[in-house]
Design an enzyme around this catalytic site. Sequence first.
Site, mmCIF file in Angstrom:
data_model
loop_
_atom_site.group_PDB
_atom_site.id
_atom_site.type_symbol
_atom_site.label_atom_id
_atom_site.label_comp_id
_atom_site.label_asym_id
_atom_site.label_seq_id
_atom_site.Cartn_x
_atom_site.Cartn_y
_atom_site.Cartn_z
ATOM 1 C CE1 TYR A 98 0.878 -0.901 4.429
ATOM 2 C CE2 TYR A 98 0.671 1.490 4.330
ATOM 3 C CZ TYR A 98 1.100 0.351 4.981
ATOM 4 O OH TYR A 98 1.761 0.455 6.183
ATOM 5 C CB CYS A 99 1.795 3.903 -1.665
ATOM 6 S SG CYS A 99 0.834 3.982 -3.193
ATOM 7 C CB THR A 100 -0.022 8.420 -0.259
ATOM 8 O OG1 THR A 100 1.222 8.357 0.422
ATOM 9 C CG2 THR A 100 -0.871 9.532 0.299
#
Length: 367
Positions: free
Chosen positions: A212-214
């Site tokens: 996951y990331c932003t």
Amino acid sequence: MEIRNDSQKSKTQKRKPLHNIYDKEALRKRLDSEAFRRITLSFYRYVILEDVKSLRDRLYEEWESLGVLGRIYVAREGINAQISVPSPNMELFRANLESRAVFKNMPFKIAVEDDGKSFLKLDLKVRKKIVADGLDDDSFDVTNVGNHLGAEEFNRHLEDKNTIVVDVRNHYESEIGHFENALLPQSDTFREELRLLLELLQGKEDNKILMYCTGGIRCEKASAWLKHHGYKDVNQLHGGIISYAHEVAEKGLESKFKGKNFVFDGRLQETIGEEIISTCHQCGSKSDRHVNCANPGCHILFIQCETCTAAFDGCCTEECKSVLHLPADKQKEIRKGKANENRFFTKSRIRPKVSDLYRIQKGSESA
Ligand SMILES: [Zn+2]
Ligand SMILES: [Zn+2]
């Protein structure tokens, strides 16, 4: 329907410059005097763009006339935008994107917390890549990305014993908020992150990988990169933490993300959960307040509680504090001599523009 530039041009014989021409004070005043609300949002797409330079100029002209502010990168590989749009112009902005086949049906990530002051100016740049990843895209299949999971599926897969969840962001982002049990590579840049990922996940080729990331963009590249390196079950959080937070709230799901979401605009962070999971870099008490050192010659990004902010006058060290109280010309002299010597807490440094914005925002908060 294509927006007609030619009619605009003939109206004003002299073309307006296609870049920001105002200083920060003027920009801030303009933003503060606006009578409408702004919506902070982000979007990106990997799509081949032709004639990027002239596309950039047309987009600048059109979006500037809609009052769009923010930071946008366009490259042959696509577009990456973090912007604020005047809410009365939202429909027009949507229509503007729809007018180009390459930008049709663009998913927006609307900011979770929004005071509309996220950006001061419109900054639209042509780049080689929309995210600096340091990869040679011809050396692997960038379109072979991981499975996109919504919040519900992501939560379900987190329960799986075979799952390894990995944060694809930098250390200063994951420090204030991350998923339970996530691997947190201590990288300063995305480029470094990609290298660390392979190191940390060595021998885990058969595990289920959840990344996951932003807002999802970094996972697009990172998942393809892992698959290229033999990882078989690669999954990514669709729309990133921003979309996750929305979906969790809408569907009343349990949030497995703890703490705050670091964002790259004037706000610096969004509240997702109530918990504070990080500590003040100076006294060790619980805090998730990201600040930039008040000494302009240092300006390092670090976490500082309110008590320490008062005690250090917003500086990262006594050294910086003493520099801060010198006359301006003396400070300048020091800056010339030994730039960045006072970076004690971390060697990383956020792009100065973001930090500038934050300082401005801090000023407006205390006013
Ligand atoms: Zn403290
Ligand atoms: Zn400092």
